[in-house]
Design a protein around this motif. Structure first.
Motif, PDB file in Angstrom:
ATOM      1  N   UNK A 153       0.821  -1.205   0.000  1.00 55.52           N
ATOM      2  CA  UNK A 153       0.000   0.000   0.000  1.00 55.52           C
ATOM      3  C   UNK A 153       0.858   1.260   0.000  1.00 55.52           C
ATOM      4  N   UNK A 154       0.316   2.294  -0.595  1.00 51.60           N
ATOM      5  CA  UNK A 154       0.956   3.611  -0.643  1.00 51.60           C
ATOM      6  C   UNK A 154      -0.050   4.645  -0.193  1.00 51.60           C
ATOM      7  N   UNK A 155       0.366   5.521   0.724  1.00 51.60           N
ATOM      8  CA  UNK A 155      -0.484   6.645   1.105  1.00 51.60           C
ATOM      9  C   UNK A 155       0.385   7.864   1.405  1.00 51.60           C
ATOM     10  N   UNK A 156      -0.198   9.025   1.238  1.00 52.87           N
ATOM     11  CA  UNK A 156       0.475  10.295   1.533  1.00 52.87           C
ATOM     12  C   UNK A 156      -0.576  11.394   1.435  1.00 52.87           C
ATOM     13  N   UNK A 157      -0.184  12.623   1.733  1.00 54.19           N
ATOM     14  CA  UNK A 157      -1.063  13.777   1.577  1.00 54.19           C
ATOM     15  C   UNK A 157      -0.330  14.858   0.796  1.00 54.19           C
ATOM     16  N   UNK A 158      -1.073  15.718   0.110  1.00 54.80           N
ATOM     17  CA  UNK A 158      -0.456  16.784  -0.681  1.00 54.80           C
ATOM     18  C   UNK A 158      -1.198  18.102  -0.469  1.00 54.80           C
ATOM     19  N   UNK A 159      -0.471  19.180  -0.751  1.00 55.46           N
ATOM     20  CA  UNK A 159      -1.112  20.475  -0.943  1.00 55.46           C
ATOM     21  C   UNK A 159      -0.391  21.194  -2.070  1.00 55.46           C
ATOM     22  N   UNK A 218       5.076   3.413 -14.313  1.00 49.24           N
ATOM     23  CA  UNK A 218       3.619   3.332 -14.324  1.00 49.24           C
ATOM     24  C   UNK A 218       3.057   4.544 -13.595  1.00 49.24           C
ATOM     25  N   UNK A 219       2.184   5.272 -14.263  1.00 48.87           N
ATOM     26  CA  UNK A 219       1.568   6.455 -13.665  1.00 48.87           C
ATOM     27  C   UNK A 219       0.430   5.990 -12.755  1.00 48.87           C
ATOM     28  N   UNK A 220       0.587   6.207 -11.456  1.00 50.05           N
ATOM     29  CA  UNK A 220      -0.435   5.780 -10.498  1.00 50.05           C
ATOM     30  C   UNK A 220      -1.126   6.986  -9.851  1.00 50.05           C
ATOM     31  N   UNK A 221      -1.026   8.139 -10.502  1.00 50.66           N
ATOM     32  CA  UNK A 221      -1.630   9.358  -9.951  1.00 50.66           C
ATOM     33  C   UNK A 221      -3.131   9.214  -9.748  1.00 50.66           C
ATOM     34  N   UNK A 222      -3.774   8.416 -10.622  1.00 49.90           N
ATOM     35  CA  UNK A 222      -5.230   8.301 -10.545  1.00 49.90           C
ATOM     36  C   UNK A 222      -5.686   7.234  -9.558  1.00 49.90           C
ATOM     37  N   UNK A 223      -4.775   6.672  -8.785  1.00 50.67           N
ATOM     38  CA  UNK A 223      -5.176   5.702  -7.768  1.00 50.67           C
ATOM     39  C   UNK A 223      -5.548   6.378  -6.446  1.00 50.67           C
ATOM     40  N   UNK A 224      -5.497   7.683  -6.446  1.00 50.89           N
ATOM     41  CA  UNK A 224      -5.871   8.439  -5.256  1.00 50.89           C
ATOM     42  C   UNK A 224      -6.178   9.870  -5.649  1.00 50.89           C
ATOM     43  N   UNK A 225      -6.246  10.744  -4.662  1.00 49.12           N
ATOM     44  CA  UNK A 225      -6.600  12.147  -4.889  1.00 49.12           C
ATOM     45  C   UNK A 225      -5.390  13.037  -4.648  1.00 49.12           C
ATOM     46  N   UNK A 226      -5.198  14.025  -5.517  1.00 47.33           N
ATOM     47  CA  UNK A 226      -4.138  15.024  -5.362  1.00 47.33           C
ATOM     48  C   UNK A 226      -4.762  16.389  -5.111  1.00 47.33           C
ATOM     49  N   UNK A 227      -4.065  17.207  -4.355  1.00 45.90           N
ATOM     50  CA  UNK A 227      -4.582  18.528  -3.997  1.00 45.90           C
ATOM     51  C   UNK A 227      -4.709  19.420  -5.224  1.00 45.90           C
ATOM     52  N   UNK A 228      -5.618  20.379  -5.140  1.00 46.03           N
ATOM     53  CA  UNK A 228      -5.760  21.398  -6.178  1.00 46.03           C
ATOM     54  C   UNK A 228      -5.580  22.799  -5.613  1.00 46.03           C
ATOM     55  N   UNK A 229      -5.341  22.869  -4.291  1.00 42.14           N
ATOM     56  CA  UNK A 229      -5.179  24.157  -3.619  1.00 42.14           C
ATOM     57  C   UNK A 229      -4.309  23.960  -2.384  1.00 42.14           C
ATOM     58  N   UNK A 274       2.680  31.787 -12.978  1.00 38.65           N
ATOM     59  CA  UNK A 274       3.235  31.348 -11.699  1.00 38.65           C
ATOM     60  C   UNK A 274       3.177  29.829 -11.581  1.00 38.65           C
ATOM     61  N   UNK A 275       4.303  29.232 -11.213  1.00 34.44           N
ATOM     62  CA  UNK A 275       4.382  27.777 -11.106  1.00 34.44           C
ATOM     63  C   UNK A 275       3.953  27.320  -9.710  1.00 34.44           C
ATOM     64  N   UNK A 276       3.422  26.116  -9.646  1.00 44.69           N
ATOM     65  CA  UNK A 276       2.897  25.573  -8.409  1.00 44.69           C
ATOM     66  C   UNK A 276       4.016  25.222  -7.419  1.00 44.69           C
ATOM     67  N   UNK A 277       3.688  25.303  -6.142  1.00 50.59           N
ATOM     68  CA  UNK A 277       4.537  24.794  -5.065  1.00 50.59           C
ATOM     69  C   UNK A 277       3.813  23.613  -4.433  1.00 50.59           C
ATOM     70  N   UNK A 278       4.488  22.453  -4.391  1.00 47.48           N
ATOM     71  CA  UNK A 278       3.875  21.227  -3.866  1.00 47.48           C
ATOM     72  C   UNK A 278       4.558  20.802  -2.576  1.00 47.48           C
ATOM     73  N   UNK A 279       3.745  20.320  -1.637  1.00 46.28           N
ATOM     74  CA  UNK A 279       4.250  19.751  -0.383  1.00 46.28           C
ATOM     75  C   UNK A 279       3.612  18.385  -0.195  1.00 46.28           C
ATOM     76  N   UNK A 280       4.444  17.394   0.078  1.00 46.49           N
ATOM     77  CA  UNK A 280       3.973  16.026   0.299  1.00 46.49           C
ATOM     78  C   UNK A 280       4.298  15.632   1.737  1.00 46.49           C
TER      79      UNK A 280
END
Length: 303
Positions: free
Chosen positions: A84-90, A122-133, A168-174
């Motif tokens: 399993x893989x889990x994490x959080x993003x903003x 393998x792109x697994x981005x769609x196996x969970x939710x990513x932040x939009x804000x 302006x480019x995005x800033x991501x935090x995981x």
């Protein structure tokens, strides 16, 4: 004089070649028979289990029988459960979309940037939710077992960031990343941000501005995008190789060593209802050998 030297050398040779002897521990363990039903000792949650010892023993180790503390599981090995893989993003600043991808591979031929970019990911981005804000979004717990072949396989997880000049480019935090091998009896941690802070590897084709690259810390992975005039940037950060099926042996607690006085007994409080096999291993050892005595008890803790 010669005779004395010969005798002395003979004594030294015999002493050095003589194996140090060790005795099997004379070790007995008893529990309160009032708790015994058939072959199981029954206790209520909150009751303390008490063991009484007799004999003369050098060392004693205790396996409580809880997950990760079982005598039967003391040997390390390989076993693949559910990965399993889990994490959080903003995602802060700007409005650029699709700037973060979550990728995985078990086929990484090298750790140079060309091998990484050209690997079969393998792109697994769609196996969970990513932040939009800037609101923190949990990815969820994704099942990634299908990405490996067997318990001896390895796996790499990557985060690929892209920022485009012109806005302006995005800033991501995981944060809160965890990769686990979930087995029926225990969960084996394969990676977290804190434990692997020194092992993340970064790749990229443009470092402009200089901070537009991933930065790992004990609490998060972060990449700060540039302003509208900053150059387009692609940046990767990748885990160490995760040996997915490697399972460390269960551990014991040392409750007596050879330089401590004999124990009259030991008390243990089980934290949850369940059935446990409590195991004591008494052992004496020298540099040459070790001899042990094992005592086991089935304990049932009821609510």
């Amino acid at each position: 004089m010669k005779k004395s030297l010969i005798i002395l050398f003979a004594v030294v040779a015999v002493s050095c070649s003589k194996k140090m002897e060790v005795e099997t521990p004379d070790f007995q363990v008893a529990m309160d028979p009032a708790h015994l039903v058939t072959d199981t000792f029954i206790y209520r949650l909150g009751d303390t289990t008490r063991f009484r010892f007799s004999g003369s023993i050098g060392n004693i180790a205790f396996y409580s029988g809880e997950a990760g503390k079982r005598y039967a599981g003391r040997t390390a090995g390989y076993q693949l459960g559910k990965l399993t893989l889990k994490f959080s993003t903003k995602a802060e600043f700007g409005a650029q979309t699709n700037t973060l991808q979550v990728l995985a591979t078990n086929k990484l031929p090298g750790l140079d940037s060309a091998s990484v970019v050209n690997a079969s990911w393998t792109n697994i981005s769609n196996r969970g939710a990513l932040a939009t804000s800037a609101t923190v979004v949990p990815f969820g717990t994704a099942d990634i077992t299908d990405l490996v072949g067997n318990a001896n396989d390895s796996l790499f997880i990557a985060f690929r960031y892209s920022g485009v000049t012109g806005s302006t480019q995005r800033t991501w935090t995981i944060t809160d990343l965890a990769v686990n091998n979930e087995l029926p009896e225990k969960t084996v941690s394969l990676s977290t941000i804190g434990t692997d802070v020194a092992y993340w590897t970064r790749y990229g084709n443009v470092w402009s501005p200089a901070n537009a690259r991933w930065t790992p810390s004990a609490t998060d992975l972060k990449i700060t995008g540039g302003g509208a005039t900053a150059a387009s940037n692609t940046s990767w950060i990748i885990t160490k190789p995760l040996y997915v099926g490697r399972v460390p042996g269960d551990v014991s607690v040392g409750i007596k060593s050879i330089n401590e006085p004999n124990l009259a007994g030991y008390a243990y409080l089980y934290p949850a209802p369940g059935v446990y096999k409590a195991t004591f291993v008494a052992f004496n050892h020298t540099l040459d050998e070790q001899k042990s005595t094992v005592k086991e008890f089935v304990i049932k803790v009821i609510p």
